[in-house]
Scaffold this motif. Structure first.
Motif, PDB file in Angstrom:
ATOM      1  N   LEU A 122       0.691  -1.407   0.060  1.00 26.92           N
ATOM      2  CA  LEU A 122       0.179  -0.028  -0.156  1.00 26.92           C
ATOM      3  C   LEU A 122       0.883   1.340   0.272  1.00 26.92           C
ATOM      4  O   LEU A 122       2.103   1.730   0.959  1.00 26.92           O
ATOM      5  CB  LEU A 122      -1.123   0.294   1.533  1.00 26.92           C
ATOM      6  N   HIS A 123       0.501   1.960  -0.783  1.00 28.47           N
ATOM      7  CA  HIS A 123       0.890   3.379  -1.465  1.00 28.47           C
ATOM      8  C   HIS A 123       0.624   4.570  -1.418  1.00 28.47           C
ATOM      9  O   HIS A 123      -0.803   3.946  -2.455  1.00 28.47           O
ATOM     10  CB  HIS A 123       2.476   2.993  -2.198  1.00 28.47           C
ATOM     11  N   VAL A 124       1.054   5.806  -1.323  1.00 24.24           N
ATOM     12  CA  VAL A 124       0.193   6.793  -2.332  1.00 24.24           C
ATOM     13  C   VAL A 124       1.260   7.378  -2.963  1.00 24.24           C
ATOM     14  O   VAL A 124       2.146   7.875  -2.412  1.00 24.24           O
ATOM     15  CB  VAL A 124      -0.301   7.688  -0.874  1.00 24.24           C
ATOM     16  N   ASP A 125       1.005   7.694  -4.515  1.00 19.74           N
ATOM     17  CA  ASP A 125       1.919   8.469  -5.099  1.00 19.74           C
ATOM     18  C   ASP A 125       1.767   9.742  -5.226  1.00 19.74           C
ATOM     19  O   ASP A 125       0.414  10.801  -5.237  1.00 19.74           O
ATOM     20  CB  ASP A 125       0.942   7.848  -6.771  1.00 19.74           C
ATOM     21  N   ARG A 126       2.573  10.106  -4.420  1.00 19.51           N
ATOM     22  CA  ARG A 126       2.940  11.608  -3.745  1.00 19.51           C
ATOM     23  C   ARG A 126       4.412  12.613  -4.263  1.00 19.51           C
ATOM     24  O   ARG A 126       4.908  13.312  -4.527  1.00 19.51           O
ATOM     25  CB  ARG A 126       2.254  12.336  -2.896  1.00 19.51           C
ATOM     26  N   HIS A 178      -4.124   4.824  -0.307  1.00 16.94           N
ATOM     27  CA  HIS A 178      -3.256   4.293  -0.685  1.00 16.94           C
ATOM     28  C   HIS A 178      -3.783   3.043  -1.444  1.00 16.94           C
ATOM     29  O   HIS A 178      -5.043   2.674  -0.926  1.00 16.94           O
ATOM     30  CB  HIS A 178      -3.548   3.814   1.154  1.00 16.94           C
ATOM     31  N   HIS A 179      -2.480   2.304  -1.715  1.00 21.74           N
ATOM     32  CA  HIS A 179      -3.737   1.474  -2.903  1.00 21.74           C
ATOM     33  C   HIS A 179      -2.079   0.583  -3.464  1.00 21.74           C
ATOM     34  O   HIS A 179      -0.604   0.921  -2.765  1.00 21.74           O
ATOM     35  CB  HIS A 179      -4.579   2.313  -4.661  1.00 21.74           C
ATOM     36  N   GLY A 180      -2.718  -0.786  -3.789  1.00 25.32           N
ATOM     37  CA  GLY A 180      -1.082  -1.545  -3.968  1.00 25.32           C
ATOM     38  C   GLY A 180      -1.892  -3.070  -4.553  1.00 25.32           C
ATOM     39  O   GLY A 180      -3.307  -3.204  -5.110  1.00 25.32           O
ATOM     40  N   LEU A 204       0.206   6.361 -16.137  1.00 28.18           N
ATOM     41  CA  LEU A 204       0.172   7.550 -17.287  1.00 28.18           C
ATOM     42  C   LEU A 204       0.023   8.348 -15.554  1.00 28.18           C
ATOM     43  O   LEU A 204      -1.296   8.854 -15.046  1.00 28.18           O
ATOM     44  CB  LEU A 204      -0.556   7.536 -17.628  1.00 28.18           C
ATOM     45  N   ARG A 205       0.717   9.123 -16.042  1.00 29.64           N
ATOM     46  CA  ARG A 205       0.777  10.063 -15.068  1.00 29.64           C
ATOM     47  C   ARG A 205       1.189  11.609 -15.404  1.00 29.64           C
ATOM     48  O   ARG A 205       2.202  11.690 -16.288  1.00 29.64           O
ATOM     49  CB  ARG A 205       2.058  10.173 -13.546  1.00 29.64           C
ATOM     50  N   ARG A 206       1.739  12.273 -14.836  1.00 27.14           N
ATOM     51  CA  ARG A 206       1.031  14.290 -14.958  1.00 27.14           C
ATOM     52  C   ARG A 206       2.164  14.343 -13.431  1.00 27.14           C
ATOM     53  O   ARG A 206       1.815  13.994 -12.760  1.00 27.14           O
ATOM     54  CB  ARG A 206       0.014  14.819 -15.362  1.00 27.14           C
TER      55      ARG A 206
HETATM   56 FE   FE2 Z   1       0.549   3.172  -7.133  1.00 29.03          FE
END
Ligand code: FE2
Ligand code: SIN
Length: 210
Positions: A122-126, A178-180, A204-206
């Motif tokens: 589990l993580h947050v993309d930040r 949080h997701h994983g 895909l990320r901005r």
């Molecule tokens: Fe992620």
């Protein structure tokens, strides 16, 4: 296009099951095979202690996400070859336009390869400078059990099974949750021989504001 969301999910999480047909999936996998010829999968490591991830990664686009003992970051070059990442395939830019509906293009396509047994905790993309821009996730190959909770690690979570061709949009509140991936289901689909067994996920990320 079918779209699923649920009152149990965080606001802004939207699943488009089987958004990509078999031909579109095969074309994206061909692009991934080409990518790893130029920018081979690398094994990211946890900051500080250097424990290896079970997932292998590469990137398309001007920026790529990497992790090593000095930390998580986006950078313009592959961590092992030092070469710029290959350009983002047009098909990914088109998926972003169709599903993300964000005015600026994605700057990184992070390609994760989960071999049987691999998972993502589990993580947050930040690491992105603008957390309002959504993340668009594309699943290929084996099914996976995706889990998403809330902004706090201890928040309750719910799970959904992601299958080849599914597209998942993490926008709004879901973008900061949080997701994983708890597990993949080996043998539920095939990947090209050049990649091997398992699952490919492309996010895909901005990164920059705009
Ligand atoms: Fe992620
Ligand atoms: C991620 O959160 O970066 C990957 C999610 C996935 O593999 O579906």
């Amino acid at each position: 296009m079918t779209e699923i969301s649920s009152p149990d999910w965080p606001q802004g999480l939207r699943l488009f099951p089987a958004a990509l047909d078999a031909v579109a999936q095969a074309e994206l996998l061909d692009a991934v095979v080409e990518l790893i010829g130029e920018a081979p999968f690398f094994t990211p490591r946890m900051p500080r202690w250097g424990r290896p991830f079970s997932v292998r990664m590469s990137n398309f686009g001007p920026l790529g996400w990497v992790s090593d003992i000095s930390g998580y970051r986006y950078q313009r070059h592959h961590p092992e070859t030092d070469r710029p990442w290959p350009p983002m395939p047009q098909a990914l830019l088109e998926l972003w336009d169709t599903f993300a509906r964000w005015p600026a293009p994605p700057q990184a396509a992070l390609v994760n390869h989960y071999r049987p047994g691999a998972r993502m905790s589990l993580h947050v993309d930040r690491d992105e400078r603008d957390l309002r821009a959504p993340i668009l996730s594309i699943s290929l190959g084996d099914d996976a059990l995706f889990r998403i909770g809330g902004p706090q690690r201890r928040d309750p979570t719910c799970s959904l099974r992601l299958r080849a061709g599914d597209i998942l949009l993490m926008a709004g509140a879901a973008r900061r949750c949080h997701h994983g991936i708890d597990r993949i289901y080996p043998g539920t689909a095939r990947l090209p021989r050049a990649i091997g067994e398992g699952r490919i996920n492309i996010t895909l990320r901005r990164v920059d504001k705009g």
